[in-house]
Design a protein around this motif. Structure first.
Motif, PDB file in Angstrom:
ATOM      1  N   SER A   1      95.501   0.847  57.772  1.00 18.97           N
ATOM      2  CA  SER A   1      94.864   2.041  57.230  1.00 18.97           C
ATOM      3  C   SER A   1      93.511   2.229  57.897  1.00 18.97           C
ATOM      4  O   SER A   1      92.782   1.266  58.147  1.00 18.97           O
ATOM      5  N   GLY A   2      93.202   3.484  58.205  1.00 15.16           N
ATOM      6  CA  GLY A   2      91.909   3.837  58.781  1.00 15.16           C
ATOM      7  C   GLY A   2      91.239   4.896  57.931  1.00 15.16           C
ATOM      8  O   GLY A   2      91.911   5.761  57.350  1.00 15.16           O
ATOM      9  N   GLY A   3      89.910   4.826  57.855  1.00 24.47           N
ATOM     10  CA  GLY A   3      89.207   5.748  56.977  1.00 24.47           C
ATOM     11  C   GLY A   3      87.981   6.367  57.615  1.00 24.47           C
ATOM     12  O   GLY A   3      87.557   5.993  58.719  1.00 24.47           O
ATOM     13  N   ASN A   4      87.420   7.321  56.894  1.00 25.51           N
ATOM     14  CA  ASN A   4      86.197   7.987  57.321  1.00 25.51           C
ATOM     15  C   ASN A   4      84.986   7.060  57.205  1.00 25.51           C
ATOM     16  O   ASN A   4      83.904   7.395  57.668  1.00 25.51           O
ATOM     17  N   ASP A   5      85.162   5.886  56.608  1.00 21.60           N
ATOM     18  CA  ASP A   5      84.083   4.894  56.515  1.00 21.60           C
ATOM     19  C   ASP A   5      84.043   3.983  57.737  1.00 21.60           C
ATOM     20  O   ASP A   5      83.385   2.934  57.710  1.00 21.60           O
ATOM     21  N   ASN A   6      84.766   4.343  58.813  1.00 20.94           N
ATOM     22  CA  ASN A   6      84.786   3.619  60.095  1.00 20.94           C
ATOM     23  C   ASN A   6      85.459   2.252  59.994  1.00 20.94           C
ATOM     24  O   ASN A   6      85.240   1.387  60.851  1.00 20.94           O
ATOM     25  N   VAL A   7      86.284   2.039  58.991  1.00 26.01           N
ATOM     26  CA  VAL A   7      86.893   0.740  58.723  1.00 26.01           C
ATOM     27  C   VAL A   7      88.396   0.824  58.933  1.00 26.01           C
ATOM     28  O   VAL A   7      89.040   1.830  58.601  1.00 26.01           O
ATOM     29  N   VAL A   8      88.961  -0.269  59.476  1.00 23.97           N
ATOM     30  CA  VAL A   8      90.414  -0.449  59.589  1.00 23.97           C
ATOM     31  C   VAL A   8      90.796  -1.649  58.727  1.00 23.97           C
ATOM     32  O   VAL A   8      90.202  -2.723  58.853  1.00 23.97           O
ATOM     33  N   HIS A   9      91.761  -1.442  57.839  1.00 25.30           N
ATOM     34  CA  HIS A   9      92.262  -2.525  56.997  1.00 25.30           C
ATOM     35  C   HIS A   9      93.691  -2.861  57.382  1.00 25.30           C
ATOM     36  O   HIS A   9      94.482  -1.965  57.732  1.00 25.30           O
ATOM     37  N   ILE A  10      94.031  -4.140  57.295  1.00 25.60           N
ATOM     38  CA  ILE A  10      95.406  -4.614  57.441  1.00 25.60           C
ATOM     39  C   ILE A  10      95.819  -5.193  56.090  1.00 25.60           C
ATOM     40  O   ILE A  10      95.194  -6.131  55.588  1.00 25.60           O
ATOM     41  N   TRP A  11      96.875  -4.606  55.511  1.00 22.98           N
ATOM     42  CA  TRP A  11      97.374  -5.039  54.207  1.00 22.98           C
ATOM     43  C   TRP A  11      98.715  -5.728  54.408  1.00 22.98           C
ATOM     44  O   TRP A  11      99.597  -5.208  55.096  1.00 22.98           O
ATOM     45  N   ASP A  12      98.881  -6.880  53.783  1.00 19.83           N
ATOM     46  CA  ASP A  12     100.146  -7.619  53.850  1.00 19.83           C
ATOM     47  C   ASP A  12     100.898  -7.381  52.547  1.00 19.83           C
ATOM     48  O   ASP A  12     100.396  -7.677  51.459  1.00 19.83           O
ATOM     49  N   ARG A  13     102.102  -6.852  52.673  1.00 20.06           N
ATOM     50  CA  ARG A  13     102.862  -6.501  51.478  1.00 20.06           C
ATOM     51  C   ARG A  13     103.201  -7.723  50.634  1.00 20.06           C
ATOM     52  O   ARG A  13     103.280  -7.644  49.404  1.00 20.06           O
ATOM     53  N   ALA A  14     103.361  -8.872  51.271  1.00 22.41           N
ATOM     54  CA  ALA A  14     103.753 -10.076  50.534  1.00 22.41           C
ATOM     55  C   ALA A  14     102.614 -10.649  49.712  1.00 22.41           C
ATOM     56  O   ALA A  14     102.848 -11.389  48.758  1.00 22.41           O
ATOM     57  N   THR A  15     101.368 -10.326  50.056  1.00 26.34           N
ATOM     58  CA  THR A  15     100.226 -10.922  49.353  1.00 26.34           C
ATOM     59  C   THR A  15      99.521  -9.942  48.437  1.00 26.34           C
ATOM     60  O   THR A  15      98.418 -10.219  47.972  1.00 26.34           O
ATOM     61  N   VAL A  16     100.134  -8.785  48.213  1.00 24.52           N
ATOM     62  CA  VAL A  16      99.506  -7.798  47.333  1.00 24.52           C
ATOM     63  C   VAL A  16      99.526  -8.316  45.903  1.00 24.52           C
ATOM     64  O   VAL A  16     100.557  -8.726  45.375  1.00 24.52           O
ATOM     65  N   SER A  17      98.361  -8.293  45.249  1.00 19.79           N
ATOM     66  CA  SER A  17      98.257  -8.734  43.852  1.00 19.79           C
ATOM     67  C   SER A  17      97.234  -7.863  43.154  1.00 19.79           C
ATOM     68  O   SER A  17      96.123  -7.670  43.639  1.00 19.79           O
ATOM     69  N   SER A  18      97.621  -7.303  42.055  1.00 18.24           N
ATOM     70  CA  SER A  18      96.717  -6.409  41.319  1.00 18.24           C
ATOM     71  C   SER A  18      95.539  -7.148  40.715  1.00 18.24           C
ATOM     72  O   SER A  18      94.561  -6.540  40.296  1.00 18.24           O
ATOM     73  N   ASN A  19      95.601  -8.479  40.642  1.00 18.95           N
ATOM     74  CA  ASN A  19      94.528  -9.242  40.025  1.00 18.95           C
ATOM     75  C   ASN A  19      93.437  -9.649  41.008  1.00 18.95           C
ATOM     76  O   ASN A  19      92.355 -10.043  40.597  1.00 18.95           O
ATOM     77  N   SER A  20      93.714  -9.574  42.341  1.00 21.22           N
ATOM     78  CA  SER A  20      92.725  -9.997  43.327  1.00 21.22           C
ATOM     79  C   SER A  20      91.769  -8.861  43.624  1.00 21.22           C
ATOM     80  O   SER A  20      92.149  -7.691  43.666  1.00 21.22           O
TER      81      SER A  20
ATOM     82  N   ASN B   1      89.753  -8.503  46.533  1.00 19.95           N
ATOM     83  CA  ASN B   1      89.921  -8.086  47.928  1.00 19.95           C
ATOM     84  C   ASN B   1      91.331  -8.480  48.372  1.00 19.95           C
ATOM     85  O   ASN B   1      91.594  -9.650  48.635  1.00 19.95           O
ATOM     86  N   ARG B   2      92.204  -7.500  48.490  1.00 20.87           N
ATOM     87  CA  ARG B   2      93.599  -7.812  48.755  1.00 20.87           C
ATOM     88  C   ARG B   2      93.996  -7.562  50.202  1.00 20.87           C
ATOM     89  O   ARG B   2      95.139  -7.746  50.569  1.00 20.87           O
ATOM     90  N   TRP B   3      93.052  -7.104  51.029  1.00 20.77           N
ATOM     91  CA  TRP B   3      93.408  -6.864  52.420  1.00 20.77           C
ATOM     92  C   TRP B   3      93.519  -8.187  53.165  1.00 20.77           C
ATOM     93  O   TRP B   3      92.857  -9.177  52.857  1.00 20.77           O
ATOM     94  N   LEU B   4      94.361  -8.172  54.194  1.00 22.05           N
ATOM     95  CA  LEU B   4      94.518  -9.353  55.041  1.00 22.05           C
ATOM     96  C   LEU B   4      93.383  -9.438  56.053  1.00 22.05           C
ATOM     97  O   LEU B   4      92.841 -10.524  56.301  1.00 22.05           O
ATOM     98  N   HIS B   5      93.028  -8.298  56.652  1.00 25.23           N
ATOM     99  CA  HIS B   5      91.920  -8.242  57.608  1.00 25.23           C
ATOM    100  C   HIS B   5      91.129  -6.956  57.368  1.00 25.23           C
ATOM    101  O   HIS B   5      91.685  -5.922  56.961  1.00 25.23           O
ATOM    102  N   ARG B   6      89.857  -7.023  57.674  1.00 22.91           N
ATOM    103  CA  ARG B   6      88.977  -5.858  57.590  1.00 22.91           C
ATOM    104  C   ARG B   6      88.210  -5.782  58.909  1.00 22.91           C
ATOM    105  O   ARG B   6      87.444  -6.685  59.252  1.00 22.91           O
ATOM    106  N   PHE B   7      88.429  -4.678  59.659  1.00 24.68           N
ATOM    107  CA  PHE B   7      87.779  -4.489  60.953  1.00 24.68           C
ATOM    108  C   PHE B   7      86.712  -3.417  60.820  1.00 24.68           C
ATOM    109  O   PHE B   7      87.004  -2.276  60.436  1.00 24.68           O
ATOM    110  N   GLU B   8      85.486  -3.763  61.175  1.00 28.20           N
ATOM    111  CA  GLU B   8      84.352  -2.846  61.040  1.00 28.20           C
ATOM    112  C   GLU B   8      83.696  -2.540  62.388  1.00 28.20           C
ATOM    113  O   GLU B   8      82.556  -2.084  62.437  1.00 28.20           O
TER     114      GLU B   8
END
Length: 455
Positions: free
Chosen positions: A282-301, A303-310
Motif C-alpha cells: 500500500s502507498g499513501g499521500n503520507d509518502n509511506v509504503v507498507h507491506i502487509w502479510d495476510r498470515a500475520t494480521v491480528s486485530s489486537n496488535s 502495528n500489524r505491517w510487516l515492513h514500513r518504507f519511508e
C-alpha cells in the motif's frame, strides 16, 4: 685486394675437416632444427667460389663493354655444365615439423548462430490506437483504468463507467451514477473477468456484472471518505480510502468486512496484492509504503505491517509486483520524489533507487521479459521503458500532452493502455509479441517399463 684461388691440397683439407664432423652428427635430430640449415646439403667449395671468384667474375663482366654472341653462348653452356646458375648457397633438405596447436580451433572459433536467437527489440514511437476519453478526472490519487481477464477494458469518465471490448473494438456504457453519488474514483476487475468493482466518491463500493449490465451489491461502512484504490485477492476485495484506512471485504458473505489495516495517516492512493496473495503493498499521500502479510494480521496488535518504507519524499501511487521474482516490489514517488525504488519484501531492504527526473504515476512489469514500464507527469508526460536490473532507458513513448496518470496491461501482457488528463486513451504495443514456447518432447514409453530388468 682480392685473394687468389685456393690450391687443391688446402681445398681438400678444408672440406675433409667439415665432412668428418658432419658424418658423426648426420643422424642427430639436433641438427635438423627448422631454423638451422642442414649442412649435409651444402657445397662449401662452391660457396667459397661464389664468394670469391664469383664476385670477381661479376666485376669483370661489368667491365666488359661488349660480349660476342659466341662467347656468351660458351659462358652459358659452361655454367649449365658446372651447375653455376645456382643462386642459393644454403639449402633445407628436411621439411619443418608440423606446428602443435596449443589451443584447439573449436575454442577460438565463434559459436554457430542460433536459429532461436531473439530479434532486436523495437520500441514503438507512437501509439497504435487513440480513443477519446472526455471528462476523465485529472487526479493523481485516483485509479480510473483497468483491463480485465475477459479482454475488456474499463474506464471511468466522470460519473460514468464505459467498457471497451478489445476483441471486436466495441464500446458500451455500463453505468452512469447520480450526481450525489459520483464521480467514480476507482475501478478494478475481479479475477473472473466478469465482475467489476467501482469505488465512489460517496464512500461506497459497487459490484457490477458486466455480462448482464446489472449491479450485484453495494459494500457500505468500510470508509468515511472516497474510495480511490482497489485490489482483488481471489474473493477478497481490498479497498483504500481518503480516510487512510485499508479494508478487506469478503464479497461472498453478508458481513463483508473481515479485516482492517491502519498505518497510513493520509489518503491511500496505491494498493497491490502480490501474485501469491500473501502480501499486500500500500502507498499513501503520507509518502509511506507498507507491506502487509495476510498470515500475520491480528486485530489486537498495534502495528500489524510487516515492513514500513519511508524513503520516498512524495506520495506513492505507483506499485508493481515483479512477475519473475516473488519478493520484488517496485514503487514510484510523486512530484517531490521522482524516484523508482526496488524493495526486497522478505528482508525489507531497498535494492535500488533510480531518479527519473519526473513524477512517477504508474508502473507495469513486462510479463515476458525483464523490463519495466513507467508513466510520468511533468514535464515530458511520457512512458519510459527500462531494462531491469541495469535500469537502462530502452526508449520513451510520447504522445500525451498531459501527465499520464493511469496505465493498465492486456491479459496477454503485450499491449499497454494509458490515459491522461488530455482526455485521450492510447494503446501501445510496447512489450511486443511473446516468443512461442517450444513444445516439450514426448517421452518414449517403453513396453513393460514397470518391470525391473537386469542389465
Amino acid at each position: 685486394m682480392d685473394t687468389g684461388p685456393l690450391n687443391c691440397s688446402s681445398k681438400m683439407k678444408y672440406r675433409s675437416s667439415f665432412q668428418g664432423r658432419l658424418f658423426r652428427s648426420k643422424n642427430s635430430q639436433e641438427n635438423l632444427d627448422r631454423f638451422i640449415p642442414n649442412r649435409s646439403a651444402m657445397d662449401f667449395g662452391y660457396a667459397h667460389y661464389m664468394l670469391t671468384e664469383g664476385n670477381k667474375k661479376g666485376r669483370e663482366k661489368e667491365n666488359d663493354a661488349v660480349m660476342s654472341p659466341s662467347r656468351e653462348a660458351y659462358q652459358k653452356q659452361l655454367a649449365e655444365a658446372f651447375n653455376m646458375n645456382r643462386t642459393r648457397i644454403l639449402a633445407f633438405k628436411n621439411k619443418p615439423p608440423t606446428p602443435v596447436e596449443l589451443i584447439p580451433k573449436c575454442i577460438l572459433s565463434p559459436p554457430p548462430p542460433s536459429n532461436f536467437s531473439k530479434s532486436r527489440r523495437c520500441v514503438p514511437q507512437s501509439s497504435e490506437r487513440t480513443l477519446d476519453a472526455p471528462d476523465i478526472l485529472d487526479d493523481f490519487y485516483l485509479n480510473l483504468l483497468d483491463w480485465g481477464r475477459g479482454n475488456v477494458l474499463s474506464i471511468a469518465l466522470g460519473n460514468s463507467v464505459y467498457l471497451w471490448n478489445a476483441n471486436d473494438s466495441s464500446t458500451a456504457e455500463l453505468v452512469t451514477l447520480e450526481e450525489e453519488d459520483g464521480p467514480v474514483t476507482s475501478v478494478a476487475w475481479a479475477p473472473d473477468g466478469r465482475h467489476l468493482a467501482i469505488g465512489l466518491n460517496n464512500f461506497h463500493v459497487q459490484l457490477w456484472d458486466s455480462h448482464s449490465s446489472r449491479m450485484v451489491r453495494t459494500l457500505r461502512g468500510g470508509h468515511q471518505a472516497r474510495v480511490g484504490s482497489l485490489s482483488w485477492n481471489n474473493h477478497i476485495l481490498t479497498t483504500g480510502g481518503m480516510d487512510g484506512k485499508i479494508v478487506n471485504n469478503d464479497v461472498r458473505v453478508r458481513s463483508h468486512i473481515v479485516d482492517s489495516y491502519r498505518g497510513h495517516q493520509q489518503e491511500v492512493c496505491g494498493l497491490k496484492w502480490s501474485p501469491s496473495g500473501q502480501q499486500l503493498a500500500s502507498g499513501g499521500n503520507d509518502n509511506v509504503v507498507h507491506i502487509w502479510d495476510r498470515a500475520t494480521v491480528s486485530s489486537n496488535s498495534a502495528n500489524r505491517w510487516l515492513h514500513r518504507f519511508e524513503e520516498h519524499r512524495a506520495a506513492v501511487k505507483a506499485l508493481a509486483w515483479c512477475p519473475f521474482q516473488a519478493n520484488l516490489l517496485a514503487s514510484g514517488g510523486g512530484v517531490g520524489d521522482h524516484c523508482i525504488k526496488f524493495w526486497n519484501t522478505h528482508t525489507g531492504v531497498c535494492l535500488n533507487s533510480v531518479n527519473t527526473s519526473s513524477q512517477v504515476c504508474a508502473l507495469l512489469w513486462n510479463k515476458n521479459e525483464r523490463e519495466l514500464l513507467s508513466s510520468h507527469g511533468f514535464t515530458e508526460n511520457q512512458l519510459t521503458l527500462w531494462k531491469y536490473p541495469s535500469m537502462f532507458r530502452m526508449g520513451e513513448l510520447k504522445g500525451h500532452t498531459s501527465r499520464v496518470l493511469y496505465m493498465t496491461q492486456s491479459p496477454d501482457g503485450c499491449t499497454v493502455a494509458s490515459a491522461a488528463g488530455d482526455e485521450t486513451l492510447r494503446f501501445w504495443n510496447v512489450f511486443g509479441t511473446p516468443q512461442p514456447s517450444k513444445p516439450a518432447p514426448k517421452a518414449n514409453i517403453e513396453p513393460f517399463a514397470h518391470v525391473s530388468r537386469i542389465r
